[in-house]
Design an enzyme around this catalytic site. Structure first.
Site, PDB file in Angstrom:
ATOM      1  N   ASP A 180       0.823  -1.216   0.000  1.00 45.49           N
ATOM      2  CA  ASP A 180       0.000   0.000   0.000  1.00 45.49           C
ATOM      3  C   ASP A 180       0.858   1.268   0.000  1.00 45.49           C
ATOM      4  O   ASP A 180       2.097   1.200  -0.069  1.00 45.49           O
ATOM      5  CB  ASP A 180      -0.954  -0.053   1.208  1.00 45.49           C
ATOM      6  CG  ASP A 180      -2.320   0.566   0.918  1.00 45.49           C
ATOM      7  OD1 ASP A 180      -2.429   1.368  -0.029  1.00 45.49           O
ATOM      8  OD2 ASP A 180      -3.277   0.260   1.649  1.00 45.49           O
ATOM      9  N   ASP A 235      -9.382   3.722  -3.887  1.00 49.47           N
ATOM     10  CA  ASP A 235     -10.183   2.569  -3.454  1.00 49.47           C
ATOM     11  C   ASP A 235     -11.586   2.581  -4.062  1.00 49.47           C
ATOM     12  O   ASP A 235     -12.230   3.628  -4.151  1.00 49.47           O
ATOM     13  CB  ASP A 235     -10.352   2.579  -1.933  1.00 49.47           C
ATOM     14  CG  ASP A 235      -9.077   2.155  -1.215  1.00 49.47           C
ATOM     15  OD1 ASP A 235      -8.045   1.942  -1.880  1.00 49.47           O
ATOM     16  OD2 ASP A 235      -9.129   2.041   0.023  1.00 49.47           O
TER      17      ASP A 235
END
Ligand SMILES: *[C@@H]1O[C@H](CO)[C@@H](O)[C@H](O)[C@H]1NC(C)=O
Ligand SMILES: *[C@@H]1O[C@H](CO)[C@@H](O)[C@H](O)[C@H]1NC(C)=O
Ligand SMILES: *[C@@H]1O[C@H](CO)[C@@H](O)[C@H](O)[C@H]1NC(C)=O
Ligand SMILES: *[C@@H]1O[C@H](CO)[C@@H](O)[C@H](O)[C@H]1NC(C)=O
Ligand SMILES: *[C@@H]1O[C@H](CO)[C@@H](O)[C@H](O)[C@H]1NC(C)=O
Length: 423
Positions: A180, A235
């Protein structure tokens, strides 16, 4: 028009050649007919084949990830039960083989040796034991870290700890790393992501490397040499607005995908309740056509029959896992705001996948004309419906239409009987 048999045989020989020849055509060289197209379905001028070349991702990865449904509320029990469910529902047999733990598995501090430590409350048996359990079911295990000082949920990140963390993951038997982008100290992704690639490689264990830098630095342009997939967007969330917006953003990078490295428009929301059945069917169809990773994001232990039906559609999965590995794309958009759409792309064995996607708020007749998918108007096409699981017609010429319900998506394979292109 009828062809002598010799001509047909000749065509069979030159078809593969003509297709590969066309695939290399740069967009600028196309004739005026082609400039009317929104996109050239065969433009693979940036086809990123086997750049990282670690032997993985010859087709997009399939599996499950904990984040979309559980977020931080995970533990070893729920991960084990999910592995059990993937097997018992038959999803594992359909190819969903990675069981990926997202953020929140680790403790807030590293140990005295500088290693990450599984949270003792939620993962008391440790990740090695969990990996053994998952491997015992014939599945693979994925873990999560961050190319920053901390993960998004403020666990220790792997930036400047790449080697020690990669070694630990390999020693546990980890097969997949999602990496991430939080707390990245403003260091560019191009500097932060390659060290983990090298660290994973140095372990000698083959580990799938999934980059998640949210499309920040246009990773399609450089990440093929770094990872097996790269997120192209922020996202996803469990809404029609998010899913459609992300599909469009990911589409932009279609020509850069290829075996070994895929554009990643984020994990599936199918089964999480925020969209209708037709919307989830469209989500799954378009993700499959875009050669997106198929990572289930719902509670696999508790799926409705409709959710399982969508996720188990063998013919749609086969489109995603097609060995040609060319990402399909949006080719036409009509009606108000372009909501009546045709998405398509080439498949192996001289076939095409075609999705008629109605993003309008009412039922519409969506039409694909042959020139939009690069066929001459006289080409006869055999059409198979991948949701009804039936052959629609053997000899369709010029174009094909279907009445599609609001927000639904029909999906077909087209097999041209003779493959003559206009572009
Ligand atoms: C594990 O997580 C699941 C899902 O959040 C939860 O329902 C369950 O109560 C948790 N079990 C334990 C032992 O914490
Ligand atoms: C390491 O990288 C080399 C060169 O790309 C590749 O051939 C090899 O398979 C990689 N090894 C692992 C374990 O990923
Ligand atoms: C979901 O994504 C859409 C589109 O990006 C956005 O408008 C919406 O605010 C998001 N919803 C949530 C709950 O984050
Ligand atoms: C299973 O899912 C349904 C919604 O589809 C939900 O109402 C129910 O609470 C879930 N059951 C469990 C045990 O999580
Ligand atoms: C093409 O399809 C038409 C009907 O749509 C049919 O009359 C014709 O025989 C077909 N041609 C070939 C070569 O199959």
């Amino acid at each position: 028009m009828r062809f002598p048999i010799a001509v047909l045989i000749l065509l069979l020989f030159i078809l593969p050649l003509s297709i590969s020849g066309r695939i290399r055509l740069p967009l600028e060289d196309l004739g005026t007919a082609a400039t009317e197209l929104l996109r050239n379905p065969f433009d693979t001028s940036n086809y990123g084949k086997l750049q990282l070349n670690n032997g993985l991702a010859l087709t997009p990865q399939m599996g499950w990830n904990s984040w979309n449904f559980f977020a931080c509320d995970i533990n070893e029990t729920v991960i084990k039960e999910t592995a059990d469910a993937l097997v018992s529902t038959g999803l594992a047999d359909h190819g969903y083989n990675y069981v990926n733990i997202d953020d929140c598995w680790s403790s807030l501090l590293r140990n005295g040796k500088g290693e990450l430590v599984p949270d003792p409350k939620t993962f008391p048996s440790g990740i090695k034991a969990l990996a053994d359990y998952i491997h015992g079911k014939g599945l693979k295990i994925g873990i999560y870290s961050d190319a920053g000082a901390f993960t998004c949920q403020v666990r220790p990140g792997s930036l400047f700890h790449e080697n020690v963390d990669a070694e630990l993951f390999a020693s546990w038997g980890i097969d997949y790393l999602k990496y991430d982008n939080c707390f990245n100290l403003g260091i560019p992704p191009k500097e932060r992501y390659p060290p983990m690639r090298d660290a994973l490689n140095s372990t000698g264990r083959t580990i799938f490397y999934s980059l998640c830098e949210w499309g920040q630095d246009d990773p399609a342009l450089w990440a093929g040499k770094v990872g097996n997939s790269w997120r192209t967007t922020d996202d996803i969330n469990d809404s029609w607005a998010s899913m459609t917006a992300i599909a469009d953003l990911n589409d932009k990078w279609a020509s850069y995908a290829g075996p070994g490295g895929w554009n990643d428009p984020d994990m599936l929301e199918v089964g999480n309740g925020g969209m209708t059945y037709p919307e989830y069917r469209a989500h799954f169809s378009i993700w499959a056509l875009m050669k997106a990773p198929l990572l289930i994001g719902c509670d696999a232990r508790n799926m409705t029959a409709e959710t399982l039906e969508i996720l188990s559609n063998k013919e749609v999965i086969a489109v995603n896992q097609d060995p040609l590995g060319v990402q399909g794309r949006k080719l036409s958009a009509e009606e108000e705001d372009g909501c009546s759409q045709v998405w398509a792309g080439p498949l192996s064995n001289n076939r095409l996948v075609v999705a008629l996607w109605n993003r309008c708020s009412k039922s519409v007749k969506v039409t694909v004309k042959w020139d939009v998918i690069g066929l001459s108007a006289s080409t006869n096409v055999s059409v198979r419906d991948l949701w009804k699981h039936e052959d629609v017609s053997e000899n369709v010429v010029g174009g094909f239409s279907a009445e599609v319900d609001a927000h639904d998506c029909e999906m077909y394979t087209f097999t041209p009987i003779e493959y003559i292109s206009t572009i």
